[in-house]
Scaffold this motif. Structure first.
Motif, PDB file in Angstrom:
ATOM      1  N   ALA A 202       0.861  -1.178   0.000  1.00 15.50           N
ATOM      2  CA  ALA A 202       0.000   0.000   0.000  1.00 15.50           C
ATOM      3  C   ALA A 202       0.901   1.232   0.000  1.00 15.50           C
ATOM      4  O   ALA A 202       2.047   1.173   0.459  1.00 15.50           O
ATOM      5  N   HIS A 203       0.392   2.346  -0.509  1.00 11.72           N
ATOM      6  CA  HIS A 203       1.220   3.545  -0.638  1.00 11.72           C
ATOM      7  C   HIS A 203       0.639   4.737   0.115  1.00 11.72           C
ATOM      8  O   HIS A 203       0.859   5.886  -0.272  1.00 11.72           O
ATOM      9  N   GLY A 204      -0.098   4.454   1.185  1.00 14.09           N
ATOM     10  CA  GLY A 204      -0.615   5.528   2.020  1.00 14.09           C
ATOM     11  C   GLY A 204      -1.556   6.443   1.264  1.00 14.09           C
ATOM     12  O   GLY A 204      -2.516   6.003   0.637  1.00 14.09           O
ATOM     13  N   LYS A 205      -1.267   7.735   1.286  1.00 13.09           N
ATOM     14  CA  LYS A 205      -2.127   8.711   0.618  1.00 13.09           C
ATOM     15  C   LYS A 205      -1.949   8.710  -0.890  1.00 13.09           C
ATOM     16  O   LYS A 205      -2.744   9.307  -1.613  1.00 13.09           O
ATOM     17  N   SER A 206      -0.903   8.048  -1.366  1.00  9.44           N
ATOM     18  CA  SER A 206      -0.648   7.970  -2.805  1.00  9.44           C
ATOM     19  C   SER A 206      -1.176   6.652  -3.354  1.00  9.44           C
ATOM     20  O   SER A 206      -1.156   5.626  -2.672  1.00  9.44           O
TER      21      SER A 206
END
Length: 223
Positions: A202-206
């Protein structure tokens, strides 16, 4: 064991979602009823919205020896020997990212997933969004994002706004269920977007690097 038909899977999804709502959902004002949305492939959605002559997926690729390095219809640069996958291509064709790395799935497997979202407005103005998917890649990593079609170019934010509770891993049968609280109710200016992470992260907010390690797979837009 009897193999479930897709109609059975839809019934399982709907029953599961409604069960979750009955157990955990707070009372919603009668003037703001919950709505159920069916997901469609991002390939189909993108092709309709951009009026492509031939339906294609702008974020996954198939091999073609004569293809030159180019920039695709969504601004994604791919290496030579690849082209965007067409929805009408042979379903058994293996898929690759824009850099030529295998996604370890066929086009048919990529286009197969189904899903439904239930959007339940909350008294606070936020919205509880419960999603259920089938036929995902077993063990695949996914995140939920919100499209903002009222922004130019189209904007994207984590469905939970924070990027901390919008990701999940599909189970061994390719199923995934998640509940996220969006900060405000979704309208036709928005959509629920399922992003597949081919790097298993997963890339958080991106969303990640689109076409390389992040690929839009399914989308559901309120009417």
């Amino acid at each position: 064991m009897k193999k479930l038909a897709f109609s059975d899977i839809r019934y399982w999804i709907a029953s599961f979602i409604l069960g979750l709502m009955a157990i955990s959902a707070p009372i919603v004002r009668a003037t703001e009823p919950a709505q159920a949305l069916d997901f469609e492939t991002h390939a189909a959605f993108f092709s309709k919205e951009t009026k492509q002559k031939t339906a294609l997926d702008p974020q996954v690729f198939v091999k073609e020896s004569s293809a030159v390095a180019a920039v695709g219809p969504q601004g994604i640069r791919h290496v030579a020997g690849l082209r965007n996958a067409l929805v009408s291509d042979d379903a058994s064709l293996p898929l690759f990212n824009a850099e030529g790395r295998s996604l370890n799935m066929s086009l048919g497997q990529w286009l197969a997933p189904k899903g439904q979202a239930v959007l339940s407005p909350l008294p606070t103005g936020a919205e509880r969004i419960t999603v259920a998917f089938s036929r995902l890649k077993p063990g695949g990593h996914y995140s939920l994002f919100e499209n903002h079609f009222d922004q130019k170019p189209v904007g994207f934010t984590p469905l939970d706004a924070k990027g901390t509770e919008n990701s999940f891993v599909a189970d061994s049968n390719g199923r995934g269920v998640a509940t996220v609280i969006a900060p405000s109710a979704l309208t036709h200016d928005n959509a629920v977007l399922l992003v597949y992470h081919s790097d298993n992260m997963a890339h958080g907010k991106s969303r990640g690097d689109i076409g390389v390690n992040a690929h839009h797979q399914l989308i559901a837009r309120p009417k």
